[in-house]
Design an enzyme around this catalytic site. Structure first.
Site, mmCIF file in Angstrom:
data_model
loop_
_atom_site.group_PDB
_atom_site.id
_atom_site.type_symbol
_atom_site.label_atom_id
_atom_site.label_comp_id
_atom_site.label_asym_id
_atom_site.label_seq_id
_atom_site.Cartn_x
_atom_site.Cartn_y
_atom_site.Cartn_z
ATOM 1 N N ASP A 44 0.824 -1.214 0.000
ATOM 2 C CA ASP A 44 0.000 0.000 0.000
ATOM 3 C C ASP A 44 0.860 1.267 0.000
ATOM 4 O O ASP A 44 1.986 1.256 0.487
ATOM 5 C CB ASP A 44 -0.904 -0.016 1.241
ATOM 6 C CG ASP A 44 -2.121 0.868 1.064
ATOM 7 O OD1 ASP A 44 -2.329 1.408 -0.048
ATOM 8 O OD2 ASP A 44 -2.872 1.033 2.046
ATOM 9 N N HIS A 73 2.866 2.942 -8.805
ATOM 10 C CA HIS A 73 2.684 1.503 -9.046
ATOM 11 C C HIS A 73 3.902 0.925 -9.778
ATOM 12 O O HIS A 73 4.374 -0.164 -9.469
ATOM 13 C CB HIS A 73 1.426 1.250 -9.878
ATOM 14 C CG HIS A 73 0.160 1.653 -9.174
ATOM 15 N ND1 HIS A 73 -0.069 1.380 -7.851
ATOM 16 C CD2 HIS A 73 -0.950 2.301 -9.617
ATOM 17 C CE1 HIS A 73 -1.262 1.855 -7.500
ATOM 18 N NE2 HIS A 73 -1.808 2.417 -8.554
ATOM 19 N N LEU A 114 11.886 -19.716 -3.656
ATOM 20 C CA LEU A 114 10.715 -18.961 -3.193
ATOM 21 C C LEU A 114 9.551 -19.067 -4.180
ATOM 22 O O LEU A 114 9.737 -18.962 -5.393
ATOM 23 C CB LEU A 114 11.108 -17.474 -3.074
ATOM 24 C CG LEU A 114 9.947 -16.519 -2.772
ATOM 25 C CD1 LEU A 114 9.681 -16.458 -1.285
ATOM 26 C CD2 LEU A 114 10.216 -15.117 -3.318
HETATM 27 C C1 FPP Z 1 -1.946 0.027 -3.455
HETATM 28 O O1 FPP Z 1 -1.480 1.356 -3.476
HETATM 29 C C2 FPP Z 1 -1.399 -0.686 -4.607
HETATM 30 C C3 FPP Z 1 -2.147 -1.304 -5.567
HETATM 31 C C4 FPP Z 1 -3.592 -1.349 -5.544
HETATM 32 C C5 FPP Z 1 -1.531 -1.936 -6.747
HETATM 33 C C6 FPP Z 1 -0.205 -2.504 -6.510
HETATM 34 C C7 FPP Z 1 0.305 -3.079 -7.743
HETATM 35 C C8 FPP Z 1 1.599 -3.168 -8.047
HETATM 36 C C9 FPP Z 1 2.697 -2.666 -7.181
HETATM 37 C C10 FPP Z 1 2.004 -3.737 -9.321
HETATM 38 C C11 FPP Z 1 1.593 -5.139 -9.556
HETATM 39 C C12 FPP Z 1 2.598 -5.726 -10.402
HETATM 40 C C13 FPP Z 1 2.608 -6.932 -10.965
HETATM 41 C C14 FPP Z 1 3.871 -7.400 -11.538
HETATM 42 C C15 FPP Z 1 1.440 -7.817 -11.047
HETATM 43 P P1 FPP Z 1 -2.540 2.532 -3.573
HETATM 44 O O2 FPP Z 1 -2.736 2.876 -5.005
HETATM 45 O O3 FPP Z 1 -3.799 2.140 -2.872
HETATM 46 O O4 FPP Z 1 -1.791 3.683 -2.833
HETATM 47 P P2 FPP Z 1 -2.491 4.868 -2.008
HETATM 48 O O5 FPP Z 1 -3.181 4.210 -0.835
HETATM 49 O O6 FPP Z 1 -1.331 5.704 -1.605
HETATM 50 O O7 FPP Z 1 -3.434 5.542 -2.926
#
Ligand code: FPP
Length: 248
Positions: free
Chosen positions: A27, A44, A138
């Protein structure tokens, strides 16, 4: 917090007490990007670098599995442009890091409804899974289009189907048998859940599997989470007294 910027081999982590399975709620990507006046998607993208870093370190330390919450069933409520961006990240991730992960014996798996993702996303994740299926290091499991309640509901429906077909006896249904109906049936039990960014909730992640896990909530945004922060979490985990409802 626990030690100064130490070399990895200088840390006090007990290798015999390493959690078998760590679940990560990644997050804070959006807030990390916003604090740099960049679009949320940049956060992201940066977050994928953390996945690589943490996977390699978990692998090095002998963690058997890590599950990362990459896209929840609820994330479809985000703007279409952000959803489409996240769906393109696996291709970029595997283009950049597949060879290194494969060379390090990492096995890629997925839980969730990958079939609801665009064809190309399905293809790249499917290829990574196929090519690494015999790896023994892993297990890097992506929770993609995943929801814990949905998973338990699906499992319950399949139990009912098997009962109707005479394949199971209701009296024999216990937690162990039920676990085999979950998407995580091939993964070890979850010992530790780490959520970054200061939020303290489960957000529909691995509801069944986290029943006895230790929870660590860190203020660090996911793109800033690194090997040092992981070590701090592992030391905190190893300092806890896990009783599983019993007495010491
Ligand atoms: C939460 O941060 C993050 C997500 C919902 C998406 C996370 C996805 C990735 C890091 C990439 C996935 C990659 C692959 C290879 C499948 P948020 O957007 O909720 O952050 P915020 O709370 O600060 O808004």
């Amino acid at each position: 917090m626990f030690f100064k910027k130490a070399k990895k081999e200088d840390t006090n982590i007990k290798l015999q007490k390493i959690p078998e399975h760590i679940a990560f709620i990644m997050d804070g990507n959006g807030r990390w990007a916003k604090s740099r006046n960049r679009p949320r998607t940049f956060g992201h993208q940066e977050g994928t670098k953390t996945i690589r870093k943490i996977a390699l370190e978990c692998n090095r330390l002998g963690v058997k599995a890590m599950t990362v919450y990459a896209f929840s069933t609820e994330n479809f409520a985000r703007p279409e442009s952000e959803v489409n961006f996240i769906f393109k990240l696996p291709e970029e991730f595997f283009n950049l890091y597949f060879e290194e992960l494969h060379k390090n014996n990492v096995k890629i798996t997925v839980i969730g409804h990958l079939e609801k993702a665009p064809k190309r996303t399905q293809e790249v994740i499917g290829n990574a899974m196929a090519k690494t299926q015999n790896n023994t290091g892993l297990i890097l499991c992506f929770a993609f289009i995943y929801g814990g309640q949905d998973e338990i509901l699906e499992a319950t429906k399949n139990v009912a189907r098997d009962f109707k077909a005479g394949k199971i006896v209701l009296e024999e249904l216990d937690e162990k048998m039920f676990s085999n109906y979950l998407m995580t049936k091939d993964l070890p039990d979850c010992d530790l859940m780490i959520r970054t960014s200061g939020e303290q909730r489960l957000s529909n992640f691995l509801l069944w599997q986290l029943a006895y896990a230790e929870f660590i909530f860190t203020e660090t945004f996911w793109p800033d989470f690194d090997e040092q922060k992981l070590h701090e979490c592992l030391l905190e985990y190893q300092s806890r007294d896990r009783r599983f409802g019993g007495l010491k």
